[in-house]
Design a protein around this motif. Sequence first.
Motif, PDB file in Angstrom:
ATOM      1  N   SER A 175      13.064  16.844   4.728  1.00 37.12           N
ATOM      2  CA  SER A 175      12.344  16.141   3.672  1.00 37.12           C
ATOM      3  C   SER A 175      11.050  15.594   4.268  1.00 37.12           C
ATOM      4  O   SER A 175      10.747  15.844   5.436  1.00 37.12           O
ATOM      5  CB  SER A 175      13.205  14.999   3.118  1.00 37.12           C
ATOM      6  N   ARG A 176      10.341  14.814   3.469  1.00 36.16           N
ATOM      7  CA  ARG A 176       9.101  14.207   3.958  1.00 36.16           C
ATOM      8  C   ARG A 176       9.382  13.275   5.133  1.00 36.16           C
ATOM      9  O   ARG A 176       8.588  13.157   6.050  1.00 36.16           O
ATOM     10  CB  ARG A 176       8.460  13.416   2.810  1.00 36.16           C
ATOM     11  N   ASP A 177      10.566  12.652   5.116  1.00 32.60           N
ATOM     12  CA  ASP A 177      10.874  11.615   6.098  1.00 32.60           C
ATOM     13  C   ASP A 177      11.783  12.048   7.245  1.00 32.60           C
ATOM     14  O   ASP A 177      11.761  11.432   8.302  1.00 32.60           O
ATOM     15  CB  ASP A 177      11.538  10.411   5.394  1.00 32.60           C
ATOM     16  N   GLU A 178      12.625  13.060   7.008  1.00 28.67           N
ATOM     17  CA  GLU A 178      13.581  13.403   8.061  1.00 28.67           C
ATOM     18  C   GLU A 178      13.880  14.889   8.134  1.00 28.67           C
ATOM     19  O   GLU A 178      13.685  15.637   7.184  1.00 28.67           O
ATOM     20  CB  GLU A 178      14.888  12.608   7.901  1.00 28.67           C
ATOM     21  N   LEU A 179      14.381  15.276   9.321  1.00 26.45           N
ATOM     22  CA  LEU A 179      14.857  16.627   9.581  1.00 26.45           C
ATOM     23  C   LEU A 179      16.340  16.497   9.899  1.00 26.45           C
ATOM     24  O   LEU A 179      16.728  15.659  10.716  1.00 26.45           O
ATOM     25  CB  LEU A 179      14.105  17.217  10.783  1.00 26.45           C
TER      26      LEU A 179
END
Length: 166
Positions: free
Chosen positions: A107-111
Motif C-alpha cells: 500500500s502507500r504506507d507498507e509492504l
Amino acid sequence: SGLISPDRRLTAAESGAIVNEVRTRGDARRGEQIFLRAELGCLACHAVNGQGGKIGPDLSALGTAQPVDFIVGAILDPQKEVKEGYVSISVTTNDGEEYQGYQVRESRDELVLRDVLQNKEVRLRRDAIQARRQNGSVMPVGLAETLTRAEFLDLVRFLSELGRPR
C-alpha cells in the motif's frame, strides 16, 4: 555424471530429445522416490497431494498444467519462468535489517512480505525501506546435477503425471 551444466541453456533439439526419453524411458514410480529424497529437498518447498512445503508452488496438478519440456526447463533453470506470486524479493530497512520473501501486498504506507524461511507475514513501513531487489525463484540452480540422466528422466516422468488419472 551431471546432466548438463547450469550455466548453459538447452537447445531445442536437446530439449526435444530429453522429452522423448522421458516418455520412452522415464519411470514415474522411481521418479517419485527421487522426488522424496531428503537431500534434494523437493518436499521441503513443494506440496504434492497435501504433503510437503508451501515455499514453492503446489505441484499436485503439474502434469495437467504444464508440458514435459516446461517441467524439464523449470528444473534445469529455475529462474527461466517463475510462477506468479513466487518471485522472491529482498528488502533492506534503514536500520540494516534484511528480509527475503514473496510480496503479499503493498500500500502507500507498507509492504507486506511472506518470509520464506519463517513462513510468516512481515509488515514493513515503506518509509523504513532503504532498498529492495528482485531475486527471482528461491529454487536452487543445479539441483539436477546430482542426478544421473536416468534419474532425471524418472523424476520428470513422475512430475509430468501429477494430476493425471493413474
